[in-house]
Write a protein that holds these residues in place. Structure first.
Motif, PDB file in Angstrom:
ATOM      1  N   ILE A 137       0.838  -1.201   0.000  1.00  9.69           N
ATOM      2  CA  ILE A 137       0.000   0.000   0.000  1.00  9.69           C
ATOM      3  C   ILE A 137       0.873   1.252   0.000  1.00  9.69           C
ATOM      4  CG2 ILE A 137      -1.644   1.350   1.375  1.00  9.69           C
ATOM      5  CD1 ILE A 137      -2.878  -1.325   2.241  1.00  9.69           C
ATOM      6  N   PHE A 138       1.945   1.260   0.779  1.00  6.20           N
ATOM      7  CA  PHE A 138       2.858   2.399   0.808  1.00  6.20           C
ATOM      8  C   PHE A 138       3.499   2.620  -0.560  1.00  6.20           C
ATOM      9  CE2 PHE A 138       7.184   4.058   1.565  1.00  6.20           C
ATOM     10  CZ  PHE A 138       6.833   5.297   2.084  1.00  6.20           C
ATOM     11  N   ILE A 139       3.927   1.550  -1.207  1.00  4.94           N
ATOM     12  CA  ILE A 139       4.512   1.665  -2.546  1.00  4.94           C
ATOM     13  C   ILE A 139       3.478   2.182  -3.538  1.00  4.94           C
ATOM     14  CG2 ILE A 139       5.467   0.313  -4.467  1.00  4.94           C
ATOM     15  CD1 ILE A 139       6.837  -1.431  -2.298  1.00  4.94           C
ATOM     16  N   LEU A 140       2.239   1.724  -3.418  1.00  4.60           N
ATOM     17  CA  LEU A 140       1.185   2.214  -4.309  1.00  4.60           C
ATOM     18  C   LEU A 140       0.895   3.698  -4.082  1.00  4.60           C
ATOM     19  CD1 LEU A 140      -1.270  -0.802  -4.360  1.00  4.60           C
ATOM     20  CD2 LEU A 140       0.028   0.107  -6.284  1.00  4.60           C
ATOM     21  N   PHE A 141       0.957   4.161  -2.836  1.00  3.42           N
ATOM     22  CA  PHE A 141       0.782   5.591  -2.565  1.00  3.42           C
ATOM     23  C   PHE A 141       1.897   6.412  -3.202  1.00  3.42           C
ATOM     24  CE2 PHE A 141      -2.300   4.781   0.903  1.00  3.42           C
ATOM     25  CZ  PHE A 141      -3.225   5.746   0.550  1.00  3.42           C
ATOM     26  N   ILE A 142       3.125   5.918  -3.110  1.00  6.25           N
ATOM     27  CA  ILE A 142       4.237   6.619  -3.769  1.00  6.25           C
ATOM     28  C   ILE A 142       4.025   6.622  -5.276  1.00  6.25           C
ATOM     29  CG2 ILE A 142       6.715   6.474  -4.261  1.00  6.25           C
ATOM     30  CD1 ILE A 142       7.070   5.471  -1.387  1.00  6.25           C
ATOM     31  N   PHE A 143       3.597   5.487  -5.813  1.00  7.68           N
ATOM     32  CA  PHE A 143       3.334   5.395  -7.244  1.00  7.68           C
ATOM     33  C   PHE A 143       2.216   6.349  -7.660  1.00  7.68           C
ATOM     34  CE2 PHE A 143       1.820   2.949 -11.018  1.00  7.68           C
ATOM     35  CZ  PHE A 143       2.968   3.128 -11.773  1.00  7.68           C
ATOM     36  N   ARG A 144       1.204   6.501  -6.821  1.00  4.80           N
ATOM     37  CA  ARG A 144       0.105   7.416  -7.133  1.00  4.80           C
ATOM     38  C   ARG A 144       0.589   8.864  -7.162  1.00  4.80           C
ATOM     39  NH1 ARG A 144      -3.923  10.640  -6.267  1.00  4.80           N
ATOM     40  NH2 ARG A 144      -6.083  10.109  -6.568  1.00  4.80           N
ATOM     41  N   ILE A 145       1.445   9.230  -6.228  1.00  8.16           N
ATOM     42  CA  ILE A 145       1.997  10.590  -6.217  1.00  8.16           C
ATOM     43  C   ILE A 145       2.813  10.841  -7.477  1.00  8.16           C
ATOM     44  CG2 ILE A 145       3.640  12.095  -5.021  1.00  8.16           C
ATOM     45  CD1 ILE A 145       2.642  10.747  -2.396  1.00  8.16           C
ATOM     46  N   ILE A 146       3.597   9.843  -7.877  1.00 12.25           N
ATOM     47  CA  ILE A 146       4.401   9.989  -9.097  1.00 12.25           C
ATOM     48  C   ILE A 146       3.497  10.110 -10.320  1.00 12.25           C
ATOM     49  CG2 ILE A 146       6.031   8.774 -10.608  1.00 12.25           C
ATOM     50  CD1 ILE A 146       7.317   7.675  -8.043  1.00 12.25           C
ATOM     51  N   THR A 147       2.443   9.310 -10.382  1.00 17.65           N
ATOM     52  CA  THR A 147       1.548   9.390 -11.541  1.00 17.65           C
ATOM     53  C   THR A 147       0.816  10.717 -11.602  1.00 17.65           C
ATOM     54  OG1 THR A 147      -0.249   8.285 -10.339  1.00 17.65           O
ATOM     55  CG2 THR A 147       1.177   6.905 -11.716  1.00 17.65           C
ATOM     56  N   MET A 148       0.510  11.296 -10.462  1.00 17.90           N
ATOM     57  CA  MET A 148      -0.140  12.606 -10.478  1.00 17.90           C
ATOM     58  C   MET A 148       0.831  13.686 -10.938  1.00 17.90           C
ATOM     59  SD  MET A 148      -2.481  12.479  -7.063  1.00 17.90           S
ATOM     60  CE  MET A 148      -2.830  14.199  -7.134  1.00 17.90           C
TER      61      MET A 148
END
Length: 125
Positions: free
Chosen positions: A103-114
């Motif tokens: 979940i933490f990695i996905l949150f980082i990935f979401r920030i990068i995608t934004m």
């Protein structure tokens, strides 16, 4: 009252009613007897809502593509539901920590995608 059912909001109502119908068809409400099961059921509803949102946006957008942000959002909610299921079933700390790491990695990935999304980069030029 007329403003509620304007054409701008029609897509939101369609998404909600499709999700509600799918959720009612899938979920057995007699098994929801505790708060933790209710929380899992609500997370399942949000997952179905995100999937319907992705499908409708793919079908009715001009680009005919699925946004990566929507896929990451539904994945985060899915893993949150899994954490709740593991906590309710057996308290296995290794599984919980591994899912929290995902979940933490996905949150980082979401920030990068934004930050690097095509629409964001076009607006900032």
């Amino acid at each position: 009252m007329k403003r509620i059912f304007e054409m701008k909001r029609t897509q939101v109502f369609i998404k909600f009613f499709i999700t509600l119908i799918l959720f009612y068809g899938v979920k057995d409400f007699s098994s929801v007897d505790t708060f933790s099961k209710l929380a899992v059921a609500l997370l399942e509803f949000i997952i179905i809502l995100e999937l319907v949102r992705m499908l409708i946006e793919f079908l009715f957008s001009d680009e005919n593509r699925i946004k990566l942000r929507l896929m990451v959002d539904s994945s985060i909610v899915f893993f949150m539901r899994d954490v709740l299921l593991i906590v309710n079933d057996k308290f296995d700390i290794i599984k919980i920590l591994s899912l929290l790491l995902v979940i933490f990695i996905l949150f980082i990935f979401r920030i990068i995608t934004m930050k690097y999304s095509p629409s964001y980069m076009e607006n900032n030029k």
